[in-house]
Design a protein around this motif. Structure first.
Motif, PDB file in Angstrom:
ATOM      1  N   GLU A 110       4.096  -0.262 -12.652  1.00 18.24           N
ATOM      2  CA  GLU A 110       4.331  -0.402 -11.215  1.00 18.24           C
ATOM      3  C   GLU A 110       5.598  -1.211 -10.948  1.00 18.24           C
ATOM      4  O   GLU A 110       6.422  -0.843 -10.107  1.00 18.24           O
ATOM      5  N   THR A 157       0.833  -1.197   0.000  1.00 16.55           N
ATOM      6  CA  THR A 157       0.000   0.000   0.000  1.00 16.55           C
ATOM      7  C   THR A 157       0.869   1.249   0.000  1.00 16.55           C
ATOM      8  O   THR A 157       1.787   1.379   0.812  1.00 16.55           O
ATOM      9  N   THR A 158       0.580   2.177  -0.920  1.00 14.65           N
ATOM     10  CA  THR A 158       1.308   3.440  -0.981  1.00 14.65           C
ATOM     11  C   THR A 158       0.727   4.420   0.036  1.00 14.65           C
ATOM     12  O   THR A 158      -0.308   4.166   0.660  1.00 14.65           O
ATOM     13  N   GLN A 159       1.394   5.559   0.203  1.00 15.45           N
ATOM     14  CA  GLN A 159       0.916   6.577   1.142  1.00 15.45           C
ATOM     15  C   GLN A 159      -0.448   7.118   0.748  1.00 15.45           C
ATOM     16  O   GLN A 159      -1.206   7.579   1.593  1.00 15.45           O
ATOM     17  N   CYS A 216       0.354  -1.075  -4.957  1.00  7.83           N
ATOM     18  CA  CYS A 216       1.377  -1.028  -5.989  1.00  7.83           C
ATOM     19  C   CYS A 216       2.055  -2.395  -6.090  1.00  7.83           C
ATOM     20  O   CYS A 216       2.454  -2.969  -5.070  1.00  7.83           O
TER      21      CYS A 216
END
Length: 219
Positions: A176, A55-57, A62
């Motif tokens: 990605e 999980t990205t910010q 991703c």
């Protein structure tokens, strides 16, 4: 197919752990585990392929890697006290794994302290892989990274005959994996298509000429 995890163990230790594994099957798109789930097992892929996502910010998932037959994942749960998953694992095609419960591995560790060397080796391998990816992100062009990730995927999906290899991933997912923006990676894939290296389709692509990719990858 013997687990790399078992390398260096005695025959009796390998047999004990092999008997403790259980067969798991997953449909395409099925999640094996989510980031943040309690970690209770290690998996080895017997057939199929598994995408590893974080999980990205911004809250998006991703794709970091795609693993194929013979590869092991979930081992980081052995190395942290809170034992929660650090990533999400999802089958990108029908997949079979052999799962080993952490409790079985811990029992062997308690019986033989030398087994801890396996954990050190696993951690070293993981750090080495991440270090190479970080160096690529800092110093290697996006075009070269795209070519390298496509060659990695050929290893996952190819049959070793040199025939064209279908990769069931969308261009967004290739972006990605390569750590590039979608427009930039789409442009690179378009150029590779014009050069005859790949054929682009909806939600997938086919690698036709590995020699072109190897030149672009700098290998």
């Amino acid at each position: 197919m013997e687990w790399r995890l078992f390398e260096g163990l005695s025959d009796a230790q390998r047999q004990s752990l092999a008997e403790a594994t259980r067969r798991r099957t997953f449909a395409r798109g099925e999640v094996l585990f989510h980031e943040g789930d309690a970690a209770d097992s290690i998996h080895q892929i017997r057939s199929g392929a598994v995408a590893i996502r974080v999980t990205t910010q911004s809250g998006d998932l991703c794709m970091l890697d795609v693993l194929g037959p013979g590869e092991t994942f979930g081992e980081l749960g052995l190395l942290v006290t809170h034992r929660t998953r650090t990533a999400t694992a999802m089958a990108v095609e029908p997949t079979e794994t052999r799962a080993l419960a952490y409790s079985s591995f811990d029992a062997l560790r308690r019986a033989d302290a030398s087994v801890d060397r396996l954990m050190v080796r696993m951690l070293a391998d993981h750090v080495d892989r991440l270090s190479h990816r970080l160096l690529e992100a800092l110093y290697v062009s996006v075009e070269r990274r795209v070519a390298r990730r496509l060659l990695d995927l050929v290893e996952v999906y190819g049959d070793g005959t040199g025939a064209p290899v279908r990769i069931p991933l969308a261009q967004r997912e290739i972006a990605e994996l390569a750590g590039g923006s979608r427009p930039t990676v789409n442009e690179i894939l378009g150029r590779l298509s014009h050069q005859g290296a790949v054929s682009l389709g909806r939600g997938q692509l086919e690698v036709l000429d590995r020699a072109v990719l190897e030149r672009r990858a700098g290998r």
